[in-house]
Design a protein around this motif. Sequence first.
Motif, PDB file in Angstrom:
ATOM      1  N   PRO A 186       0.967  -1.235   0.176  1.00 61.91           N
ATOM      2  CA  PRO A 186      -0.118  -0.086   0.183  1.00 61.91           C
ATOM      3  C   PRO A 186       1.301   1.093  -0.258  1.00 61.91           C
ATOM      4  N   GLU A 187       0.277   2.412  -0.731  1.00 63.47           N
ATOM      5  CA  GLU A 187       0.909   3.200  -0.450  1.00 63.47           C
ATOM      6  C   GLU A 187       0.766   4.648   0.621  1.00 63.47           C
ATOM      7  N   PHE A 188       0.283   4.552   0.667  1.00 61.13           N
ATOM      8  CA  PHE A 188      -0.185   4.901   2.227  1.00 61.13           C
ATOM      9  C   PHE A 188      -0.668   4.464   3.276  1.00 61.13           C
ATOM     10  N   PHE A 189      -0.185   4.966   5.005  1.00 61.01           N
ATOM     11  CA  PHE A 189      -0.606   4.091   6.559  1.00 61.01           C
ATOM     12  C   PHE A 189      -0.872   5.506   7.018  1.00 61.01           C
ATOM     13  N   PRO A 190      -2.005   5.527   7.751  1.00 60.93           N
ATOM     14  CA  PRO A 190      -3.509   4.205   7.817  1.00 60.93           C
ATOM     15  C   PRO A 190      -4.744   4.667   6.284  1.00 60.93           C
ATOM     16  N   GLU A 191      -4.802   3.967   6.465  1.00 58.34           N
ATOM     17  CA  GLU A 191      -5.870   3.789   4.917  1.00 58.34           C
ATOM     18  C   GLU A 191      -7.408   4.378   6.104  1.00 58.34           C
ATOM     19  N   VAL A 192      -7.984   5.603   5.494  1.00 60.03           N
ATOM     20  CA  VAL A 192      -9.117   5.716   6.148  1.00 60.03           C
ATOM     21  C   VAL A 192      -9.675   4.922   5.535  1.00 60.03           C
ATOM     22  N   VAL A 193     -10.760   4.707   7.041  1.00 66.09           N
ATOM     23  CA  VAL A 193     -12.249   4.140   6.817  1.00 66.09           C
ATOM     24  C   VAL A 193     -12.987   5.020   7.397  1.00 66.09           C
ATOM     25  N   ILE A 194     -14.388   5.260   6.381  1.00 65.75           N
ATOM     26  CA  ILE A 194     -15.850   6.296   6.981  1.00 65.75           C
ATOM     27  C   ILE A 194     -16.680   4.492   7.112  1.00 65.75           C
ATOM     28  N   LEU A 195     -16.738   4.639   8.803  1.00 65.15           N
ATOM     29  CA  LEU A 195     -17.904   4.070   8.870  1.00 65.15           C
ATOM     30  C   LEU A 195     -18.994   4.101   9.055  1.00 65.15           C
ATOM     31  N   TRP A 216       0.391  18.491   0.234  1.00 62.80           N
ATOM     32  CA  TRP A 216       0.002  17.965   1.230  1.00 62.80           C
ATOM     33  C   TRP A 216      -1.065  18.345   2.018  1.00 62.80           C
ATOM     34  N   GLN A 217      -1.556  19.876   1.515  1.00 60.71           N
ATOM     35  CA  GLN A 217      -2.709  21.301   2.363  1.00 60.71           C
ATOM     36  C   GLN A 217      -2.585  21.636   1.274  1.00 60.71           C
ATOM     37  N   VAL A 218      -4.635  22.350   1.663  1.00 57.79           N
ATOM     38  CA  VAL A 218      -5.332  23.462   0.687  1.00 57.79           C
ATOM     39  C   VAL A 218      -5.541  23.966   1.618  1.00 57.79           C
ATOM     40  N   LYS A 219      -5.539  24.922   1.013  1.00 58.73           N
ATOM     41  CA  LYS A 219      -7.227  26.499   2.022  1.00 58.73           C
ATOM     42  C   LYS A 219      -8.128  26.880   0.959  1.00 58.73           C
ATOM     43  N   VAL A 220      -9.522  26.607   2.125  1.00 55.31           N
ATOM     44  CA  VAL A 220     -10.471  26.264   1.843  1.00 55.31           C
ATOM     45  C   VAL A 220     -11.383  27.423   1.798  1.00 55.31           C
ATOM     46  N   ALA A 221     -12.662  27.822   2.185  1.00 54.65           N
ATOM     47  CA  ALA A 221     -12.989  28.462   2.203  1.00 54.65           C
ATOM     48  C   ALA A 221     -14.123  28.077   3.521  1.00 54.65           C
ATOM     49  N   ALA A 222     -13.310  27.653   4.932  1.00 57.42           N
ATOM     50  CA  ALA A 222     -13.837  27.063   5.998  1.00 57.42           C
ATOM     51  C   ALA A 222     -13.224  27.049   7.028  1.00 57.42           C
ATOM     52  N   LYS A 223     -13.768  27.187   8.675  1.00 55.24           N
ATOM     53  CA  LYS A 223     -12.696  26.835   9.173  1.00 55.24           C
ATOM     54  C   LYS A 223     -13.920  25.815   9.953  1.00 55.24           C
ATOM     55  N   GLY A 224     -12.367  25.257  10.870  1.00 54.54           N
ATOM     56  CA  GLY A 224     -13.305  24.202  12.165  1.00 54.54           C
ATOM     57  C   GLY A 224     -12.603  22.873  11.738  1.00 54.54           C
ATOM     58  N   GLU A 250     -10.725  15.304  -8.703  1.00 48.78           N
ATOM     59  CA  GLU A 250      -9.546  15.272  -7.876  1.00 48.78           C
ATOM     60  C   GLU A 250     -10.482  14.620  -6.416  1.00 48.78           C
ATOM     61  N   GLU A 251     -10.375  14.105  -5.776  1.00 46.85           N
ATOM     62  CA  GLU A 251     -10.413  13.683  -4.362  1.00 46.85           C
ATOM     63  C   GLU A 251     -10.069  13.329  -2.925  1.00 46.85           C
ATOM     64  N   VAL A 252     -10.421  14.338  -2.492  1.00 51.04           N
ATOM     65  CA  VAL A 252      -9.374  15.041  -1.185  1.00 51.04           C
ATOM     66  C   VAL A 252     -10.189  14.333  -0.294  1.00 51.04           C
ATOM     67  N   LEU A 253      -9.615  14.098   0.823  1.00 48.53           N
ATOM     68  CA  LEU A 253     -10.120  14.035   2.549  1.00 48.53           C
ATOM     69  C   LEU A 253      -9.360  14.475   3.391  1.00 48.53           C
ATOM     70  N   PHE A 254      -9.520  15.381   4.259  1.00 54.70           N
ATOM     71  CA  PHE A 254      -9.306  16.204   5.334  1.00 54.70           C
ATOM     72  C   PHE A 254      -8.515  15.250   6.299  1.00 54.70           C
ATOM     73  N   THR A 255      -8.003  15.171   6.839  1.00 52.73           N
ATOM     74  CA  THR A 255      -6.876  14.491   8.325  1.00 52.73           C
ATOM     75  C   THR A 255      -6.813  16.065   9.355  1.00 52.73           C
ATOM     76  N   PHE A 295      -6.213  22.891   6.045  1.00 55.73           N
ATOM     77  CA  PHE A 295      -5.974  21.778   5.576  1.00 55.73           C
ATOM     78  C   PHE A 295      -5.116  20.648   5.174  1.00 55.73           C
ATOM     79  N   GLN A 296      -5.107  19.857   6.400  1.00 58.31           N
ATOM     80  CA  GLN A 296      -4.089  18.462   6.178  1.00 58.31           C
ATOM     81  C   GLN A 296      -4.879  17.390   4.685  1.00 58.31           C
ATOM     82  N   LEU A 297      -3.846  17.293   4.084  1.00 59.47           N
ATOM     83  CA  LEU A 297      -4.818  15.473   3.032  1.00 59.47           C
ATOM     84  C   LEU A 297      -4.244  14.693   3.830  1.00 59.47           C
ATOM     85  N   TRP A 298      -4.583  13.403   3.470  1.00 59.78           N
ATOM     86  CA  TRP A 298      -4.823  11.832   3.665  1.00 59.78           C
ATOM     87  C   TRP A 298      -4.174  11.923   2.550  1.00 59.78           C
ATOM     88  N   LYS A 299      -3.549  12.339   1.753  1.00 59.36           N
ATOM     89  CA  LYS A 299      -2.559  12.084   0.386  1.00 59.36           C
ATOM     90  C   LYS A 299      -2.056  13.118  -0.777  1.00 59.36           C
TER      91      LYS A 299
END
Length: 249
Positions: free
Chosen positions: A74-83, A136-144, A159-164, A173-177
């Motif tokens: 696997p390229e990235f650890f850990p794999e984030v799984v949303i339950l 590895w990070q982006v700036k978006v119009a949101a907080k919290g 492009e798929e992004v996941l904020f971690t 916001f930091q990204l999962w990958k």
Amino acid sequence: MRTIARLSAAFQLVDGYSKEGVKRASFLVDGAPVPFVAKPDGTYVFSNLPILSHTYQMTVPGYLPVQRTLPARPEFFPEVVILQHSPEGPLLQRIACFHLRFLVEEEPVQRETVEVMLGNPAGGLRLLEKAPRGAWQVKVAAKGKGLLFQHYRGKKTGEEVLFTGYDEGEGLFQLWKPLEQELDKGELLCPLWHLQTDGDGKAILPAIGAFLPKEDGELHFALGSKKATLQTAAPSPSLSCTIPLKEEQ
């Protein structure tokens, strides 16, 4: 002689509603139980598995089961799984949900993962600054921290992004990958969900009221090349829909 553990896979299980780590998970790897290390933050680590592709089945009381297949390395650890919470659990009885049933050629989509994207600009996030490929990070119009562990997809780029993580001081916001492609300033990131269907093609899309605008929402569904679109208002506790997925024309 000391034995050095070789990391094979790691999963961070996250409650899709509270965004907290989930404990008490059990796993099958290729259909059989194997040892793993469970950490307090909901991370589960597997070591010294054969260097092959493996299928991991995850079950947690009160949640729908999830299955993931990871490559040999696997390229990235850990794999984030949303339950997702189980329909029989207490949470989904208290909040409004979409009860969906997916069909392909009038047959239920059994135990597959269907992507759902909210296409309305009012429900998405805008990039405030250009983000280069590899960032590895982006700036978006949101907080919290409410956006953490929520998937988004660029409406223009795909492009798929996941904020971690969230740096409050910098507003980043930091990204999962890292980003696989460049995102321009103003790119719209649309909320994205991955729904696991049951043996009858059914799945539940809960807790999306905060994303929906006051006007009707536009939900886009995809299973590979098969797609569908649904125009809908905010869900009610009893809203049920049948979604026929078809090849794009």
